[in-house]
Motif scaffolding. Structure first.
Motif, short mmCIF file in Angstrom:
data_model
loop_
_atom_site.label_atom_id
_atom_site.label_comp_id
_atom_site.label_asym_id
_atom_site.label_seq_id
_atom_site.Cartn_x
_atom_site.Cartn_y
_atom_site.Cartn_z
N LYS A 1 19.45 48.32 -1.67
CA LYS A 1 18.76 49.60 -1.73
C LYS A 1 17.60 49.54 -2.72
O LYS A 1 16.50 50.06 -2.46
CB LYS A 1 19.74 50.70 -2.12
CG LYS A 1 19.13 52.10 -2.11
CD LYS A 1 20.19 53.16 -2.41
CE LYS A 1 19.57 54.56 -2.38
NZ LYS A 1 20.59 55.61 -2.65
N HIS B 1 11.67 42.99 10.64
CA HIS B 1 13.06 42.85 10.20
C HIS B 1 13.82 41.87 11.08
O HIS B 1 13.42 41.59 12.21
CB HIS B 1 13.77 44.20 10.23
CG HIS B 1 13.95 44.74 11.63
ND1 HIS B 1 15.10 44.56 12.37
CD2 HIS B 1 13.11 45.45 12.43
CE1 HIS B 1 14.97 45.13 13.55
NE2 HIS B 1 13.77 45.68 13.62
N ASN C 1 17.80 44.54 11.56
CA ASN C 1 17.98 45.59 10.55
C ASN C 1 17.15 46.81 10.94
O ASN C 1 16.30 47.29 10.19
CB ASN C 1 17.56 45.07 9.17
CG ASN C 1 18.01 46.00 8.05
OD1 ASN C 1 18.57 47.06 8.29
ND2 ASN C 1 17.75 45.60 6.82
N GLU C 2 17.44 47.32 12.13
CA GLU C 2 16.65 48.42 12.68
C GLU C 2 16.77 49.70 11.84
O GLU C 2 15.79 50.44 11.68
CB GLU C 2 17.11 48.70 14.11
CG GLU C 2 16.24 49.70 14.85
CD GLU C 2 16.63 49.85 16.30
OE1 GLU C 2 16.09 50.75 16.96
OE2 GLU C 2 17.48 49.07 16.77
N LYS C 3 17.94 49.95 11.29
CA LYS C 3 18.15 51.16 10.49
C LYS C 3 17.20 51.21 9.30
O LYS C 3 16.50 52.21 9.08
CB LYS C 3 19.60 51.23 10.00
CG LYS C 3 19.90 52.45 9.15
CD LYS C 3 21.35 52.45 8.67
CE LYS C 3 21.62 53.63 7.74
NZ LYS C 3 23.02 53.62 7.25
N ASP C 4 17.15 50.14 8.53
CA ASP C 4 16.27 50.11 7.36
C ASP C 4 14.80 50.06 7.77
O ASP C 4 13.93 50.59 7.06
CB ASP C 4 16.61 48.93 6.45
CG ASP C 4 17.91 49.14 5.68
OD1 ASP C 4 18.27 50.31 5.43
OD2 ASP C 4 18.56 48.14 5.34
N ASN D 1 13.46 51.62 10.33
CA ASN D 1 13.07 53.00 10.61
C ASN D 1 12.94 53.81 9.33
O ASN D 1 12.04 54.65 9.21
CB ASN D 1 14.09 53.65 11.55
CG ASN D 1 13.98 53.14 12.97
OD1 ASN D 1 12.87 52.94 13.47
ND2 ASN D 1 15.10 52.93 13.63
N TYR D 2 13.81 53.53 8.36
CA TYR D 2 13.71 54.21 7.07
C TYR D 2 12.39 53.87 6.38
O TYR D 2 11.68 54.77 5.90
CB TYR D 2 14.89 53.80 6.17
CG TYR D 2 14.69 54.13 4.72
CD1 TYR D 2 14.73 55.45 4.26
CD2 TYR D 2 14.46 53.12 3.78
CE1 TYR D 2 14.54 55.75 2.92
CE2 TYR D 2 14.27 53.41 2.44
CZ TYR D 2 14.31 54.74 2.02
OH TYR D 2 14.10 55.03 0.68
N ASP E 1 9.47 55.58 8.10
CA ASP E 1 9.41 57.02 7.78
C ASP E 1 8.83 57.25 6.39
O ASP E 1 8.01 58.17 6.19
CB ASP E 1 10.80 57.63 7.86
CG ASP E 1 11.32 57.75 9.29
OD1 ASP E 1 10.50 57.64 10.22
OD2 ASP E 1 12.54 57.93 9.47
N CYS F 1 10.40 42.71 15.34
CA CYS F 1 11.64 41.98 15.08
C CYS F 1 11.34 40.51 14.81
O CYS F 1 10.63 39.87 15.60
CB CYS F 1 12.58 42.09 16.28
SG CYS F 1 13.04 43.78 16.70
N LYS G 1 19.29 40.76 8.23
CA LYS G 1 18.92 41.99 7.51
C LYS G 1 17.65 41.85 6.68
O LYS G 1 17.19 42.82 6.08
CB LYS G 1 20.06 42.52 6.64
CG LYS G 1 21.19 43.14 7.42
CD LYS G 1 22.17 43.88 6.51
CE LYS G 1 21.54 45.16 5.96
NZ LYS G 1 22.50 45.96 5.16
#
Length: 281
Positions: free
Chosen positions: A207, A233, A236-239, A241-242, A245, A259, A271
């Protein structure tokens, strides 16, 4: 003035849709796991890479595009009336660019123009997007190559690393040996510098590593070239998108998530994630 064809290698980590949109020829590097070799991008991606590593308990090895393949590809497009712009993973990180120099010397003179990206992954793609822009503005292949080569030092490319195993075993980054295994919570920020990779920061926890990437982007906000910014990434699609944003909140607009392919993932691990952009001259 001749037509211009952009040729690159699979480490640029763009999507098939982008390559097709701009009619870019992509030559694969190779990934060997156990006794089988795969073409990056065409036969293997990051997801398949990690699955095979787990199944075989074999660490992957990578290999460059061969001079013969490069020569054949260059000559094919020269015969079709194209001048060629070629860029790839940087010359200090792979033999691909040096092989391209050999290949260019074996085809028609003054038809192949090489740009040493001094970079990797979508750091090289930042330069490809400039090539596309300059071609649209009417510059010749030789002029584009000269203009883009001057921009290589303007690329700010860095990644947060979640696992040190791939980076250390891949042997591409100095400075990891001294803390591998002794500080498992360290999630280093790896930065491309002078064509190689260095450990720029050593945050504790992933983090904080993401926060370090964002803080650097925030510090550079006034000088970021907003033509395109990449978030790249390895699964690690979640991070991703974070980060996208958060960059949008800073006022950045043209942000593309990409990717990492199998070759880049071999050296950065699952990741891994980065923010990549050019700074203004």
């Amino acid at each position: 003035m001749n037509k211009i064809k952009i040729i690159t290698d699979s480490t640029t980590d763009l999507s098939k849709e982008i390559y097709d949109k701009y009619d870019i020829e992509v030559l694969p590097l190779f990934v060997t796991i156990g006794d089988k070799t795969y073409e990056d991008f065409h036969e293997i991606n990051a997801e398949k890479l990690y699955k095979l590593v787990a199944e075989t308990n074999s660490f992957p090895k990578t290999a460059a595009v061969t001079p013969m393949k490069l020569e054949q590809t260059f000559q094919k497009y020269i015969d079709q009336g194209y001048d060629i712009l070629f860029t790839s993973v940087g010359s200090k990180l792979s033999m691909t660019f040096n092989n391209a120099k050999i290949a260019a010397g074996n085809v028609t003179k003054n038809r192949v123009f090489l740009v040493d990206s001094n970079n990797l992954s979508s750091g090289t793609s930042l330069l490809i997007f400039k090539m596309i822009k300059y071609i649209k503005e009417g510059f010749s292949a030789e002029e584009v190559a000269k203009k883009v080569q001057k921009l290589t030092s303007n690329a700010k490319v860095q990644f947060a690393i979640n696992t040190l195993e791939y980076l250390h075993k891949g042997g591409r980054c100095s400075g990891t040996t001294k803390f591998i295994g002794s500080a498992l919570r360290l999630k280093p920020i790896i930065r491309v510098c002078d064509g190689g990779m260095i450990v720029a920061k050593k945050p504790v926890g992933f983090k904080r590593a993401l926060g370090a990437l964002l803080e650097d982007a925030r510090s550079d906000l006034d000088i970021i070239d907003q033509d395109v910014v990449f978030v790249t990434h390895s699964l690690n699609e979640k991070d991703a998108n974070y980060l996208k944003d958060e960059l949008i909140k800073m006022g950045l607009k043209n942000i593309i998530i990409t990717c990492a392919g199998a070759v880049i993932s071999t050296h950065c691990g699952e990741k891994c994630i980065g923010i990549l952009y050019l700074v203004k001259e």
